[in-house]
Design a protein around this motif. Sequence first.
Motif, mmCIF file in Angstrom:
data_model
loop_
_atom_site.group_PDB
_atom_site.id
_atom_site.type_symbol
_atom_site.label_atom_id
_atom_site.label_comp_id
_atom_site.label_asym_id
_atom_site.label_seq_id
_atom_site.Cartn_x
_atom_site.Cartn_y
_atom_site.Cartn_z
ATOM 1 N N PHE B 73 0.938 -4.445 4.996
ATOM 2 C CA PHE B 73 0.890 -5.168 3.717
ATOM 3 C C PHE B 73 0.758 -6.664 3.930
ATOM 4 O O PHE B 73 0.031 -7.351 3.222
ATOM 5 N N ILE B 279 6.226 3.983 2.308
ATOM 6 C CA ILE B 279 5.582 3.140 1.299
ATOM 7 C C ILE B 279 6.630 2.679 0.292
ATOM 8 O O ILE B 279 6.690 1.510 -0.086
ATOM 9 N N LEU B 283 7.740 -1.176 -0.374
ATOM 10 C CA LEU B 283 7.589 -1.757 -1.709
ATOM 11 C C LEU B 283 8.918 -2.284 -2.215
ATOM 12 O O LEU B 283 9.019 -3.377 -2.754
ATOM 13 N N ALA B 322 11.911 12.915 -6.402
ATOM 14 C CA ALA B 322 11.491 12.442 -7.726
ATOM 15 C C ALA B 322 12.018 11.028 -7.960
ATOM 16 O O ALA B 322 11.303 10.167 -8.478
ATOM 17 N N ILE B 324 12.778 8.784 -5.654
ATOM 18 C CA ILE B 324 12.036 7.866 -4.781
ATOM 19 C C ILE B 324 10.655 7.579 -5.356
ATOM 20 O O ILE B 324 10.206 6.427 -5.410
ATOM 21 N N ALA B 325 9.988 8.642 -5.826
ATOM 22 C CA ALA B 325 8.642 8.475 -6.378
ATOM 23 C C ALA B 325 8.688 7.568 -7.605
ATOM 24 O O ALA B 325 7.834 6.697 -7.786
ATOM 25 N N THR B 326 9.702 7.766 -8.441
ATOM 26 C CA THR B 326 9.814 6.928 -9.631
ATOM 27 C C THR B 326 10.071 5.471 -9.255
ATOM 28 O O THR B 326 9.549 4.551 -9.887
ATOM 29 N N ILE B 328 8.977 3.973 -6.609
ATOM 30 C CA ILE B 328 7.676 3.402 -6.232
ATOM 31 C C ILE B 328 6.907 2.982 -7.466
ATOM 32 O O ILE B 328 6.336 1.900 -7.538
ATOM 33 N N TYR B 329 6.910 3.881 -8.451
ATOM 34 C CA TYR B 329 6.146 3.584 -9.662
ATOM 35 C C TYR B 329 6.641 2.289 -10.298
ATOM 36 O O TYR B 329 5.864 1.423 -10.669
ATOM 37 N N ALA B 332 5.797 -0.706 -8.277
ATOM 38 C CA ALA B 332 4.379 -1.050 -8.456
ATOM 39 C C ALA B 332 4.175 -1.774 -9.775
ATOM 40 O O ALA B 332 3.349 -2.669 -9.887
ATOM 41 N N THR B 333 4.918 -1.383 -10.776
ATOM 42 C CA THR B 333 4.763 -2.014 -12.084
ATOM 43 C C THR B 333 5.823 -3.087 -12.258
ATOM 44 O O THR B 333 6.369 -3.257 -13.340
ATOM 45 N N VAL B 335 5.769 -5.992 -12.794
ATOM 46 C CA VAL B 335 5.519 -6.942 -13.880
ATOM 47 C C VAL B 335 6.466 -6.699 -15.037
ATOM 48 O O VAL B 335 6.955 -7.623 -15.680
ATOM 49 N N LEU B 336 6.694 -5.409 -15.278
ATOM 50 C CA LEU B 336 7.544 -5.014 -16.382
ATOM 51 C C LEU B 336 8.916 -5.672 -16.235
ATOM 52 O O LEU B 336 9.427 -6.315 -17.141
#
Lengths: 315, 365, 507
Positions: B73, B279, B283, B322, B324-326, B328-329, B332-333, B335-336
Motif C-alpha cells: 500500500f 487486507i 486497512l 462477517a 472482519i469483512a464488515t 473492511i467495508y 474502505a468507506t 469518509v463516512l
Amino acid sequence: MWETIIQITPHAIAFTIPLLIVSLGGLYSERSGVVNIGLEGFMVVGMFAGALTVSLLAPAMQGTAIWAGLLMATLAGAVFALLHAFACVTLNANQVISGTAINMVAGALTTYFARLITGSGNIVIPIAMPRHNLAYLADIPIIGEMLFSRAYASTLLALVILAVSAVLIYRTRFGLRLRACGENPHAADAAGINIYRMRYTAVIISGALASLGGAIFLVTIAGEYNGTAGGLGFLALAALIFGQWKPIGLLGATLFFGLASTIANVSRILPYLAHIPDIVLQTFPYVVTLLALVLFSRSSQAPKALGEPYDKGRR
Amino acid sequence: MKLRLSKTSAVSLGAIGLGLFAGALLMAVTGSNPLAGFWHLFRGGLMNIERFGNSLASSTTLIFTGLSVAFAFKTGLFNIGASGQMLMGGLLASAVGLYVPLARPLLLLAMFLAASVGGGAWGALPGWLKVKFNVHEVVSTIMMNWIAFWTVSYVVPRYLRDVFLETQSRRIPAAASLRTEWLTELFRGSYINLGLVLAIAAVAVVAFLLERTVLGYELKAVGHNKHAAQAAGIDINRRMVASMAIAGALAGLGGFVFYAGYSVNIQIGVLPAQGFDGIAVALLAASSPWGVWAAATFFGILHTGKGFMTAMTGIPPTIADAIIATIIYFAATGVLIENVWDRYSKRHEQRAARRRRVDLEQGVK
Amino acid sequence: MGVVVEMDNIRKEFPGVVACDNISLELRQGEIHAILGENGAGKSTLMSVLFGLYQPDSGSIRVRGREVHIANPNAANRLGIGMVHQHFKLVSCFTVTENIILGLEPTRGMFIDTKLAAEQIKQLSDRYGLKVDPHALIADISVGMQQRVEILKMLYRNADILIFDEPTAVLTPQEVHELTKIMANLTAEGKSIFLITHKLREIKAIAQRCTVIRRGQWVGTVAVADASEETLAAMMVGRAVSFGVKKAQTKPGEKVLEIENLHVRGRGGVARVKGISFSVKRGEILGLAGVDGNGQKELVETLVGLRRADEGRILINNKEAGGLSVRERIAAGLAFIPDDRHKYGLILDFSLEENMILKSYHKQRFATQGLLNFTAIRAYAQKVISDFDVRSGRGAGALARTLSGGNQQKAILGREIDADPDLLIAVQPTRGLDVGAIEYVHRRLVEQRDSGKAVLLVSLELDEIFALSDRIAVISNGELVGIVNTDETDENEIGLMMTGLRREAVR
C-alpha cells in the motif's frame, strides 16, 4: 482430434456461459467508471440465493424451481450491489478495496446463514438444470451440434443477454450516457446527466448479472453452494481486460477461458494429454490468463475514468 | 490533560465499532443474544493464559500478512495475493524443514530464508508484470494465488506426503518447528511460538525501513505520486518490483510462522484466509506497522474466541469473518466516519473559539 | 437594448474566503461583456453561480426580467444559459454528434437517431460559420475545433446567454481571431455573451463593456472603448503594473543544451517531435512558443529523461545526454520546473522538507549508509524556504498540499535553483499564479539568466515569452518553424509562425 473438439465443446460452453454473464455484469459497472472486483462475491451471493431457493422449492415446483432460483439470485445480487454502489458512488471510497470488502462480506455472510440453515455450511441442490436439444437451433450443422444439442437453456439466455447488452450499450440513450460516465464524467455531468444515478444503475445491473451467473454456475456445474465461486469471478474480471470492455470481446475471451479450463479438466481422459503433469494442466487457465493479460494490458481500451470516484466539486 | 485522537485512529475505531455492531445485528436477527455472543467471543480469546497464547499465535500470521499488504500500500500497490505468497513461503519452508538435516538454529534460519524467497518471488512476479506489461496487480496476484494453490496440491502428495493422509504433508520435526518448550509451557500448552518474536521484530524493521531509510523514502514517494518520483530521478519500476518482492517475502514469512509454528504441517486444497484478513489488518492499521500489530492482535482474539462462542451459544463461528469483512467495508468507506469526525471537531472548535472570545471580552471588562 | 441578465448583490463564501462579496452586474441583449480579474479573483465563481454550479449565499438573479433560482446547470440550460468551460467537457472517443446530443438525444423507437442529429448539427454549424464535421471523433480534431463543438453544444440547446470561460487560453492568435468573428456572428444573431478573461488585449478587441473584479469585490464596470489597457490593468491588480520585466543586456556564452534532429513518438506511436534542432547558451533565455499540444510536452519529457528519443542527439555541456537517466541528467546540471506542479513537481502528501530533498535525498549530505539525516534535511529545507520566501502555516513540516499555489511554485523554484544547475527548463512556470507571484517567478528566472545559466522557457502565453526571452523558437505540429531574436519580431509574426508558416512566408 475433430471428434475430441466436438466432445469437449459442450463442456467448454457450459463453463463459458456463467463466466460470460458474470463478465457482462462487470461490463456495465466498469463502463460506468466503477471497478467491480466484487464479481466473485456477487457470484457467491447468487449461488447462495439460488441454492436456498431451489432446495426449498424443488419438492413443490420440480423443474420450475431452477428458474425461481435464478430469479431470486438476480434479485439478491441487485440488492447486495447497493453496498458497493453506496461505497463507490455516494462515499467515493477506493473501489478496489470496496470490491474486496464485498467479496469478503459475501463469503462470510452467506456462510453464516448456510451454517445456521444446514449446519454444515454447504447447500446441495436436489435437482440440476436439464440439458435439451434446443428446438431448431440444434439442427444447424456443426454449430448446432456443438452449441445447441444437449445444451442448457441458460446458453440461450446468456446469448440473449449478450445481444441485448450490445445493442443497449451502443445504440441507445442509456448506453451513450453509460459510456460517457465511464469515459468523462465531467462531460456527462455538464450535459445534465446524473452521474450518481447512472453509476448506481450500472452497479446494480452488474450485481444482478454477476449473481445470475453464479446461480447458473450452481445449477449447471457446481451443484452445491459451499461459500466460494472458485475464483471464477476473478477470471471474469480478467476476461473484461482480455475482451477490452466490449461485449463481443467478452464472448471471445470467456470462450477462450472456457476451453482452457475444460482442457485442463478432461486431460486425464484424452490420451495425448495424459502424460502432461497435472500441475501444468491445473494451472493452465491461470497461466493463460496471465499471458493474456500480458498481451492485452499494454494497449488497454479501459474506460478512461475507470476507478476514479466522481467528485462534483473538482472540475 | 485531554485525550487526543487522530482522525485515522477515529476511522479505525469507528470501523471496529460498526463491524461489531453489524455482528450484533446479525446475531440478533438470527435469534441469538448478541451480548452473550460477544461475551463468549472475547472470553474465548482471552479467558485464560492458554487461550490468550492462542490468540497471540493467531495474530502472528496476521501480523505478517498485514505488514505485507500495508507495505505494498505504501508504494501504491494493492497486494491481494498474500494467500498465495503465504502458501509458497510455507511450502518452501516445509520442504527445507523436512529434507535438510541441520542443527535447529541453522535449520530455522534456512527455513526463514526459503520462506522469504518463495513468497518474495511470488510477489515480485506480479510487480514485474505490472511495470513491464501494465498488468494490474490485483488480477495478477489473484491468478498467482491459484497457481500457488495448485502447486501445493501437486507437490505435497508427491514429495512431502504424510504416511496416512495424502492431503497433507508429514509433520515437521521438532527441530524445524517454531514452537518452543518454554513458551508453550509459559502459556500452558498454547500454540504460541517463536513466530511472534519474529513478527514483532518484523514490525520494528518495517517501521524503521519506512521512516528512517532512503529506500523507505523512495517507496513512499512512488506510492504518493509516481510521476513526481520519476521526474525526480527515482527508478519507479525497480522500486515497485522491490516493494512487491518485500511484500511477498513478508507474506511468505507469514506462511513460515503458520505452517511451521501455528500448524505442524501444510494441507492441500486450502487458500489460507489469513492472506485476505491481512487486507483487513492493513486497512484498519491505516498501513502503519505498529497499527498492524494492534489490529492483528484484535483479529487474533476474534479468531481464537469464535470456536468457544459457537460451543457456548450455537452462533456459527463464521460470525468472526462477517465482522472482519464488515470492518473492511467500513474502513474502505472511512469518509463516512471522517465526516462525522469533521462535523464533531468543527463544532468543538467553534465552541472553543466562542469560549475564547467570551474570555477575551470578559478580560477586557 | 434590453437587459437579459441582472445579478444583484451576489455573495458566495467558501470556508475561509469570500469568493464573491456582494457583486452586482448586468448583461445587455447582444453585447459581449467581459469579466476581468486575476486568478482567484472570483470571476469564475460568479459565473458558476449564474450557471447553477454554486448557490449564492445571498443576492438575486433576474433573467429577462424574471427572478430565478438556478439550482443546477440543467436549470441554467432551461433558462437558455450555456457555458463553454475552460477545460472542455468532451468525451474524446465519441464523435462530434454524440458529444453534442449527449443528455438530449433524439430517438427513433428505442434507438438514438444519429443521422437526424448529425443533419441538425451540420445546419447549425453552417449558420454560424463554424465548419464542424459532425462525424469526426473528438480525439482527431484540433483544440480550436473542439471549442467550436462546445459552442455547438450550447446552440443545440438553444442557449442565448453564453458564458465563455477563458476561451483563448488554448488558441493561436489566428484562432483567437476566428473566435472573435464567431462571437460577433453570435451577437449579431441576438445572443448575449459573458467573457471571462484576464487578458486585456482580448477585451479591447472583442468586448463592449468590462466588469473588473478584485479579491471577490466589484471594482467597476466600464465601457471598453473609454478605457486603456493600463487603466484596466490597474483596476485588476489594484496598483500600477509594469508590463515589462527589467532585463540587462547580456552576452550569451557557450552552449549548454544542444539538440540535433530530435525525433520523438508520443502515445500510440504517433510522431510528435519531428527533427528539431536548437541550442540554449549560457546567459540567455530561449522561449519556446507554440499552441498547446504541438509537441512541447514530448520534447520537454525527452529532454528531462522521462521519454526516449527515436532519433537525434541531446548534448548537455557538450556531453552526450540522450542515453542518460533522469538522475544522471540532474547530475549533469539539468533542473526542471514542470507545468503541472501537482503531478510532476511535488509530492503533495509529503512535508515541505521532504519535498525539498526530492532530487538530492541520496546525496552524502542527507543520507549516510542508506539512512536519512533528518537534522541536515530540516536545516537545508529551512534555508531554502527562507531564501525563496515560501510561506507555509507550519514551517518545513507542513504538508505540501496545504500551501497556496504560489508558495508551492516558490518551493519548486527554490529546490531547482538551489541545486545550482547549468540548464533550467521551465514549463509554464506561472500557470495559475496571481500577479505578485508571477512577477516573483519572472524576476528569479531573469536572475538565473544574468548569473550565466541557460534557461529554456516553454510557455503558451505569448506575453510571457516576449517579456522574458532573448530568442524565441516557435514549434508547430512537432516541427521547429524558426528561431528569431525577440527584438526583431512581434506578436503577429510569432502568431503566424505558430500556425506553421515559415518566417520568410510571414514577411
